[in-house]
Structures are given as C-alpha cells and as structure tokens.
Write an enzyme that holds these catalytic residues in place. Structure first.
Site, PDB file in Angstrom:
ATOM      1  N   PRO A  89      -6.341 -34.461  29.108  1.00 52.02           N
ATOM      2  CA  PRO A  89      -6.807 -33.098  29.407  1.00 52.02           C
ATOM      3  C   PRO A  89      -6.645 -32.789  30.888  1.00 52.02           C
ATOM      4  O   PRO A  89      -6.923 -33.627  31.740  1.00 52.02           O
ATOM      5  CB  PRO A  89      -8.285 -33.108  29.008  1.00 52.02           C
ATOM      6  CG  PRO A  89      -8.643 -34.491  28.677  1.00 52.02           C
ATOM      7  CD  PRO A  89      -7.401 -35.324  28.608  1.00 52.02           C
ATOM      8  N   GLU A  90      -6.150 -31.600  31.176  1.00 51.87           N
ATOM      9  CA  GLU A  90      -6.003 -31.150  32.559  1.00 51.87           C
ATOM     10  C   GLU A  90      -7.011 -30.028  32.801  1.00 51.87           C
ATOM     11  O   GLU A  90      -7.850 -29.769  31.951  1.00 51.87           O
ATOM     12  CB  GLU A  90      -4.552 -30.699  32.793  1.00 51.87           C
ATOM     13  CG  GLU A  90      -3.563 -31.817  32.499  1.00 51.87           C
ATOM     14  CD  GLU A  90      -2.106 -31.433  32.726  1.00 51.87           C
ATOM     15  OE1 GLU A  90      -1.843 -30.539  33.541  1.00 51.87           O
ATOM     16  OE2 GLU A  90      -1.233 -32.049  32.076  1.00 51.87           O
ATOM     17  N   HIS A 146     -15.513 -45.436  17.443  1.00 44.10           N
ATOM     18  CA  HIS A 146     -15.001 -44.952  18.724  1.00 44.10           C
ATOM     19  C   HIS A 146     -16.049 -44.134  19.493  1.00 44.10           C
ATOM     20  O   HIS A 146     -15.773 -43.625  20.567  1.00 44.10           O
ATOM     21  CB  HIS A 146     -13.751 -44.103  18.511  1.00 44.10           C
ATOM     22  CG  HIS A 146     -12.657 -44.848  17.810  1.00 44.10           C
ATOM     23  ND1 HIS A 146     -12.090 -45.984  18.339  1.00 44.10           N
ATOM     24  CD2 HIS A 146     -12.045 -44.634  16.619  1.00 44.10           C
ATOM     25  CE1 HIS A 146     -11.165 -46.443  17.495  1.00 44.10           C
ATOM     26  NE2 HIS A 146     -11.131 -45.635  16.449  1.00 44.10           N
ATOM     27  N   ARG A 154      -9.448 -44.629  23.489  1.00 41.65           N
ATOM     28  CA  ARG A 154      -8.830 -45.529  24.470  1.00 41.65           C
ATOM     29  C   ARG A 154      -9.847 -46.165  25.419  1.00 41.65           C
ATOM     30  O   ARG A 154      -9.512 -47.106  26.127  1.00 41.65           O
ATOM     31  CB  ARG A 154      -7.771 -44.771  25.284  1.00 41.65           C
ATOM     32  CG  ARG A 154      -6.727 -44.029  24.445  1.00 41.65           C
ATOM     33  CD  ARG A 154      -5.602 -44.937  23.999  1.00 41.65           C
ATOM     34  NE  ARG A 154      -4.783 -45.375  25.109  1.00 41.65           N
ATOM     35  CZ  ARG A 154      -3.710 -44.737  25.568  1.00 41.65           C
ATOM     36  NH1 ARG A 154      -3.339 -43.585  25.035  1.00 41.65           N
ATOM     37  NH2 ARG A 154      -3.008 -45.237  26.555  1.00 41.65           N
TER      38      ARG A 154
END
Ligand SMILES: [Zn+2]
Length: 273
Positions: free
Chosen positions: A2-3, A92, A111
């Site tokens: 995400p930016e 997760h 991740r």
C-alpha cells in the site's frame, strides 16, 4: 505494498469504525510486529485508552489515543479488520485490540512484515520511524521550488529519488511509475538533468495522481483491500504500472518493463524521454 492513497483510504475507513472506542485489552500473537516498547508494556499502556483520531504520515497510520500514539506501518500485506469480539479469525491474524463494546480491531498480515510502535503523545515525530519522513504531496512545503532544490542534491536517478521516503513521503513503486509517465520523464534519467518545465510537470503529476487515486479508494494491484473488505478501483486507470507489453494509452506502442533502483519499472519508450 500500500502506498499513500491506499493508506489514506484505510485511514478514512478506520475513522468511521473505531474513533470513540475504548480499548479494554490487547492480545499479541506475533510479538515481532511490536517494535517499541516491549509487548507487555505495549498491551498495558493501551488498556483503557480511547481512540480520538487517526492521522497519517507518508505510509504510516497514527492512532491518537488519550496519552499515547500508536504508529502502524502495513508494509506488504498488513490489513485491519473490524469485527465482533467473538467472530472467527484465521492464523494470519496477529494482534487484537478489544474494545469495551465487545467489538475488536484486528491486525492481519500474511507476510508479517508490518510494524507497530507506541509512543507517548508528542514523542512520535521526534524519533524513528517518523523523524526522518519527508514532505507530503499535499503539504504547503511541497512546491516546484522545493522539489527543484531536492533534485539538485542527489546523484541518483529520478525513480530512486522519488522512492526515497525521506524526501517525498508516501510514493511507492506504482505511483512513481505513473507520475513519471504522466510527466513524460524516463525513469532512468539522473534527477539533476530535469528541466524546470519537466519539474513543473512532475510536481503537477504527483499532486494530481495521488488526489485521483485517493478519490478512487486507491489501487488494488495484488491483495490490497480496505478495512471493510472493499477493493480500490484506481488500478483500471493506471497508464504503465502492471501493463508490460500492453499498448500505451497515449501512443499505442507496447509498454516496456525494466529494473531501475532495484524495482520493476514500467514506462513507454516513446512517450518518456
Ligand atoms: Zn507511449
């Protein structure tokens, strides 16, 4: 990853869900995400705190509580989920902020690269990771003159310079490729070689691209979804990112893909010089 537009979309969604909520307890299943302080102190200090606002600096979210600030970076795949306390969760899901009204804000990260820091109010901007964050595209400080000055100070390519979070905050690989296409600048150009007209075009492209992307809820290129499970739609308007070998929307020639600044880089050989 995400930016700025995606993090801003997450921020806006979270605002409507958790502002005014008071934390009853915090559970951490993956301690490495908590960078500061230690996990026990992190959980203890958040107990009884109410979320008053959520801000953003670059790609960081800042949860403003009574007397602490939680600084959160989603990195590759981090994501917030808002649920009832007794709703099921998967392996997760690593951090649970349970509120006094039996709802819960959960942090899920496949991740596990995301980070959280907790600071006393006012301390957060003076120490890492926020102390070295650059200027926001919507700051008053972000002017053509300022950008020109920054580009003169480096020997790097324009792509590497724009990715540097200590200069401009929030641009990542997708939006850097996009703004360079929109301003017709080749990503491998040395930053110091840009003309004033090119810098003006680049400045305008940065502000406009980020603005348009926020309006569309960001780009869902891989796995990004906002806190309500919605995807952004800006990816349908991307000119070059993810479009290798597809026809350029401006000239029809195929989009090229190469590596610049160790990142996959998309550009049009004909439109960008
Ligand atoms: Zn083209």
């Amino acid at each position: 990853m995400p930016e700025l537009p995606e993090v801003e979309t997450v921020r806006r969604t979270l605002l409507s869900l958790v502002v005014g909520k008071t934390i009853e307890r915090v559970k951490v299943h993956w301690p490495k995400i908590i960078q500061h302080p230690d996990v026990a102190t992190f959980c203890e200090r958040l107990k009884g705190q109410t979320i008053h606002n959520i801000g953003r600096r670059g790609k960081f979210l800042l949860f403003q509580l009574d007397d602490v600030v939680l600084v959160s970076h989603l990195r590759m795949e981090g994501r917030y989920i808002y649920e009832k306390e007794d709703a099921p969760f998967d392996q997760h899901t690593h951090i649970f902020f349970t509120f006094t009204d039996q709802t819960e804000l959960r942090y899920r990260d496949v991740r596990k690269f995301g980070t959280m820091h907790l600071f006393n109010k006012g301390e957060e901007l003076r120490v890492p990771p926020l102390s070295s964050i650059g200027v926001e595209p919507f700051d008053e400080q972000f002017t053509v003159a300022w950008l020109t000055d920054q580009l003169q100070r480096t020997k790097r390519t324009i792509k590497a310079t724009l990715l540097d979070q200590t200069i401009i905050a929030g641009l990542g690989n997708i939006y850097v490729d996009e703004v360079l296409f929109r301003s017709s600048i080749h990503p491998e150009r040395t930053a110091t070689t840009l003309t004033i007209r090119e810098i003006e075009a680049l400045h305008e492209a940065i502000v406009q691209t980020i603005q348009e992307a926020i309006e569309k809820g960001g780009s869902t290129v891989r796995t990004y979804v906002n806190t309500q499970g919605k995807t952004g739609t800006f990816q349908t308007q991307l000119y070059v990112y993810g479009r290798a070998n597809m026809p350029c929307r401006r000239c029809g020639n195929p989009i090229s893909k190469t590596t610049v600044a160790n990142r996959g880089t998309h550009y049009c050989k004909h439109c960008q010089t």
